[in-house]
Design a protein around this motif. Structure first.
Motif, mmCIF file in Angstrom:
data_model
loop_
_atom_site.group_PDB
_atom_site.id
_atom_site.type_symbol
_atom_site.label_atom_id
_atom_site.label_comp_id
_atom_site.label_asym_id
_atom_site.label_seq_id
_atom_site.Cartn_x
_atom_site.Cartn_y
_atom_site.Cartn_z
ATOM 1 N N ILE A 94 -40.015 43.291 13.913
ATOM 2 C CA ILE A 94 -41.067 43.172 12.184
ATOM 3 C C ILE A 94 -41.490 41.331 12.162
ATOM 4 N N PRO A 95 -42.176 40.855 12.334
ATOM 5 C CA PRO A 95 -42.747 39.240 12.241
ATOM 6 C C PRO A 95 -42.350 38.772 11.190
ATOM 7 N N PHE A 96 -41.756 38.703 10.488
ATOM 8 C CA PHE A 96 -40.828 38.298 8.498
ATOM 9 C C PHE A 96 -39.374 37.264 9.030
ATOM 10 N N HIS A 97 -38.772 36.240 8.366
ATOM 11 C CA HIS A 97 -37.958 35.729 8.717
ATOM 12 C C HIS A 97 -37.095 36.706 8.035
ATOM 13 N N ALA A 98 -35.546 36.644 8.496
ATOM 14 C CA ALA A 98 -34.236 37.354 7.863
ATOM 15 C C ALA A 98 -34.297 37.482 6.058
ATOM 16 N N ASN A 99 -34.535 37.891 5.493
ATOM 17 C CA ASN A 99 -34.218 38.432 3.884
ATOM 18 C C ASN A 99 -34.908 37.805 3.114
ATOM 19 N N THR A 100 -36.178 38.047 3.577
ATOM 20 C CA THR A 100 -38.087 38.306 3.035
ATOM 21 C C THR A 100 -37.676 38.852 2.032
#
Ligand code: SAM
Length: 215
Positions: A94-100
């Motif tokens: 998933i192309p998002f940072h952790a804890n988004t």
């Protein structure tokens, strides 16, 4: 090529056959019972829809205090006329940072039983949601009129999801078609000659929502 993004995409007919997908989406939960359920359990904040298709569900769950980010790997499925910040990606990466995100949901996408890297997808989901956030996976429950037309078992495995720490709730909804011809068209596409037997416009359909909260 085994690990590139495209090899992780499960082929789906909707991009090649948008007319049939339009019938599916319009008729499969016509009275919006699944939407109603998700709307009640999703929090405000930023929510990711994994395998969002054309954004049909995301559009219905958008609220003033709830931003939905639809993530979809198949370019042909993405409906850029829908006013979203679309993300292109697969559940396994998933192309998002952790804890988004404040929540995640996925409707009839990627998290099907039998997908070998399902736990890879779940690991990714757990990474991108914040602590205390719900993760909700919607799939077929089976044991209903709709599934009775299938030559093979299309129900999800409740015990496998419970083993993974999910609780579940069954949502009673219906396929409601405009005509028997429309019902036949979709069910024959899904189930071959078994689908030709359909002779009604309404079909009982049980859906299951699996939920786990990130701790
Ligand atoms: C049955 S459709 C459901 C679409 C949408 N969730 C809905 O309810 O209308 C399954 C979707 O999952 C997408 N998909 C396929 N492989 C995926 C993956 N690895 N990760 C996330 N989504 C995937 C497909 O491209 C397709 O749009």
């Amino acid at each position: 090529m085994r690990n590139d993004k495209s090899s992780k995409v499960i082929p789906f007919y909707g991009g090649q056959n948008p007319e049939l997908f339009e019938i599916e989406r319009r008729c499969m939960d016509r009275e919006g019972k699944v939407i109603e359920y998700l709307d009640a359990v999703l929090p405000s904040g930023i929510v990711i829809d994994v395998g969002a298709g054309n954004g049909y569900t995301a559009e219905k769950l958008l609220r003033e205090n709830r931003l939905i980010i639809p993530m979809e790997p198949d370019e042909k499925m993405i409906d850029s006329d829908k006013n979203f910040i679309w993300s292109r990606g697969v559940a396994q990466s998933i192309p998002f940072h952790a804890n988004t995100f404040d929540a995640m949901y996925s409707t009839w996408a990627f998290f099907f039983d039998g997908i070998k890297d399902i736990d890879e997808g779940l690991k990714e989901v757990e990474r991108v949601v914040k602590k205390g956030s719900p993760m909700i996976i919607v799939d077929n429950y089976g044991d209903d009129e709709f599934s009775s037309f299938s030559p093979h078992d299309i129900s999800s495995s409740v015990s496998d999801w419970v083993k993974r720490g999910f609780t579940y709730e069954v949502i009673h909804t219906e396929f409601i078609f405009d005509s028997v011809a429309e019902a036949k068209k979709l069910l024959t596409f899904y189930f071959g000659e078994c689908g030709e037997r359909v002779n009604q416009t309404r079909l009982e359909y049980k859906v299951v929502a699996y939920t786990k909260t990130k701790i």
